[in-house]
Design an enzyme around this catalytic site. Sequence first.
Site, PDB file in Angstrom:
ATOM      1  N   HIS A 161       0.815  -1.216   0.000  1.00 36.27           N
ATOM      2  CA  HIS A 161       0.000   0.000   0.000  1.00 36.27           C
ATOM      3  C   HIS A 161       0.851   1.269   0.000  1.00 36.27           C
ATOM      4  CE1 HIS A 161       0.476  -0.390   4.485  1.00 36.27           C
ATOM      5  NE2 HIS A 161       0.576   0.926   4.392  1.00 36.27           N
ATOM      6  N   ASP A 192       0.447  -7.609   1.236  1.00 36.40           N
ATOM      7  CA  ASP A 192       0.836  -6.219   1.499  1.00 36.40           C
ATOM      8  C   ASP A 192       2.346  -6.034   1.546  1.00 36.40           C
ATOM      9  OD1 ASP A 192       0.529  -3.548   1.870  1.00 36.40           O
ATOM     10  OD2 ASP A 192      -0.347  -3.662   3.875  1.00 36.40           O
ATOM     11  N   SER A 270       4.785   2.158   8.110  1.00 35.52           N
ATOM     12  CA  SER A 270       4.485   1.073   7.181  1.00 35.52           C
ATOM     13  C   SER A 270       5.710   0.713   6.348  1.00 35.52           C
ATOM     14  CB  SER A 270       3.331   1.464   6.256  1.00 35.52           C
ATOM     15  OG  SER A 270       2.146   1.647   6.979  1.00 35.52           O
TER      16      SER A 270
END
Length: 581
Positions: A161, A192, A270
């Site tokens: 993402h 992911d 992230s």
Amino acid sequence: MAGVNKRKRGRKPKSDPPSTPDIPTSTSPHIDDIVFSVSNVELIDPPPSTSHRPRRGRPRKTPLLPENSKLTNPKNGKTLKVTSPTRRLIDKPNGVPSLISSESTITNAAARVVPAMDAVVKVFCVHTEPNYSLPWQRKRQYSSSSSGFVIKGRRVLTNAHSVEHYTQVKLKKRGSDTKFVATVLAIGTECDIALLTVDDDEFWEGVSPVEFGDLPTLQDAVTVVGYPIGGDTISVTSGVVSRIEILSYVHGSTELLGLQIDAAINSGNSGGPAFNDKGNCVGIAFQSLKHEDVENIGYVIPTPVITHFIKDYEKNGAYTGFPILGVEWQKMENPDLRLSMGMKPYQKGVRIRRIDPTAPESMMLMPSDVILSFDGVDIANDGTVPFRHGERIGFSYLVSQKYSGDSAAVKVLRRNSEILNFIIKLATQMRLIPAHNKGRPPSYYIIAGFVFTTVSVPYLRSEYGKDYEYEAPVKLLDKLLHEFRQSPDEQIVVVSQVLVADINIGYEEIVNTQVLAFNGERVKNLKSLASMVEKCSDEFLKFDLEYQQVVVLQTKTAKSATSDILTTHCIPSAMSEDLRT
């Protein structure tokens, strides 16, 4: 008496303590308690406890030990070089100086590995998302920053993402002022994870790749490193492993093995690595739980999932995905249910409710079969299998360890108490309403102002917002949650909107309604619909919609009016590029 120094009352003054010597030379024979750094490993021996009386008052400042000083350990004769962080001298009770870190207080002997933070990079990405509501154009571009880290083979790992719908990706190393343009090698939406590389050799100078560690256990310490919001420099947060189980991966709408930790994971973290106390990477930070009733719940992609992604790419030259067992199953915890299925008291398993018609399993398995084991591992009545000592986990974990195209042994029990063994070829799931478009732009077709497109989760999110699960039409949600594809190329085609013109008067309020048939023929997907309309020579174009609605247009008038409608709304083409091939 004048001129005579009177002794003041009170405690007898202490003699001055011995002065702290300068930095000891390499020939000092008394330095046996030392702190030294070898690469990124700090080995610490504490000074022995004594019963001496502590010094009262404010502690003395001690001189800093200059960097690059050399000391000799008299125990083994090795010369040690003092590296950053700076160490300082302290006085031991016996007057012999020793070294202690200026950044921490040592209480007992330990061996601590400092994570390889120089391998953690900041990821800058420019995104240009498709406009699913107006599929012939894209949204305004925007920028984001996240984290990543270097692994073997001149590659960098980050979250999928973080680079979704990327236009340009740049990487910046710690302590550097230069951003290097990166190339995206693979994007694993389900797990992911994204794999990047940089062509510029300068980027790889002085960077050591991160080493992966084993799957941690509960209460193991973890350190999350990255570049979250709140500053520009690298950030470190620490915590412990709170839970290990099958988790819902929000970005990929899948369920895979995951770690729950109590270290803070904020926006920008992230893609950053999570290190154990040995300095090895045990996962990638990727999401957190935000709720008024919870605090400090973060999630990490563990090394088994990361390793699967990397090996998949190395094996196939591209990311192929995680296979699944294409069945829906029911727990067999009720004893009467087990008895009715002909199960013996010692038998355990789960009952198959439905089977995906497009899955390879549909050729062998049947509804109401009881799956007893997968690849030789017995399945419990609640659908779990042994994981580690004192732990159990959902048997989907065993399936996710396989690769697309691999075979697995499945033992089932039929209603007549017959035990059957099958070798099943595993494949990735193909949903009727896909959770993502894997970076491809949306498809569309326009005729007489009717905009036809396919339904996907990004489309529902674009139309109804992030609460689409509550706002979208019930029939579309039912297909999203419960329906299987009847063929590999089946799609849900809807009338997204009607671009108002004279030819479509009375149809303006048709929005997000499924198209079931065209001129009496079932609509399988958008490409088949576009092909039937373009080749139609009948007098009328008749579209059968959901809720028994019908749209009828004159063929010649509809096709001639389309060009003017496209010009009015500045639409470049009546169909997307993928429908032309």
